[in-house]
Design an enzyme around this catalytic site. Sequence first.
Site, short mmCIF file in Angstrom:
data_model
loop_
_atom_site.label_atom_id
_atom_site.label_comp_id
_atom_site.label_asym_id
_atom_site.label_seq_id
_atom_site.Cartn_x
_atom_site.Cartn_y
_atom_site.Cartn_z
N LYS A 122 14.07 38.78 71.28
CA LYS A 122 12.61 38.90 71.28
C LYS A 122 11.98 37.86 72.19
O LYS A 122 11.12 38.17 73.02
CB LYS A 122 12.06 38.75 69.86
CG LYS A 122 10.57 39.02 69.76
CD LYS A 122 9.91 38.30 68.59
CE LYS A 122 9.63 36.86 68.94
NZ LYS A 122 8.83 36.16 67.91
N ASP A 140 8.44 42.13 67.73
CA ASP A 140 8.17 41.17 66.66
C ASP A 140 7.81 41.94 65.40
O ASP A 140 7.96 43.17 65.34
CB ASP A 140 7.07 40.19 67.08
CG ASP A 140 5.72 40.88 67.26
OD1 ASP A 140 5.63 42.12 67.09
OD2 ASP A 140 4.74 40.18 67.57
#
Length: 213
Positions: A122, A140
Amino acid sequence: MPLTKKEAMEVYERLEKMFPDARAELDYTTPYELLIATILSAQCTDVRVNKVTKVLFQEHDTPEKMVRLSQEALEGYIKSCGVYRNKAKNILAASRIIIDSWGGEIPPTIEDLMTLPGVGRKTANVVASNVLGIPAIAVDTHVFRVSNRLGLAESKNVDGTEKQLMAIWPEDCWTKGHHLLIFLGRRICKAQRPLCEECDLNDLCRYYQGASE
């Protein structure tokens, strides 16, 4: 049943109208600053990170300046971000690697970024898409929740969600789409009480369609 590619593009186009100013909400002026801010943002709000980095980056905005700090001193700066001991350790270790292996510049690819301590997929995707010009979707909690509610994805994990989003949206939509989904998640499609009646996507949303049946 997931959205079709045509419906997915309709979602994207409506999101652009809903959030024309969608962008990264972390404050930064260099790729290195974004990397550090993104590491700090794990389990922490962007608002809190921005308050911390506003002070931290005044004197420690490069890897060379960052490694002059002791672990304890860096912890003092970032304590309010949570998990601060581990974050401080990772930031210092990553900064040393950037100096020793990359000449003081952040690594140039997602895979290389992920070799740094504290940098998962991420974080690497956030940095790559915002400052390296590499199309990527950083999944996320907001992106995961919103994309699976809408029907853009049907996955129980972030990796699967990322792959499905990349498949349903063309590559030139990935980076902007990531920001659009975050804006939707923070402002309308909230975790506990989504504002479905106010959402311009509810006629397409699989979550809303199921709730209203």
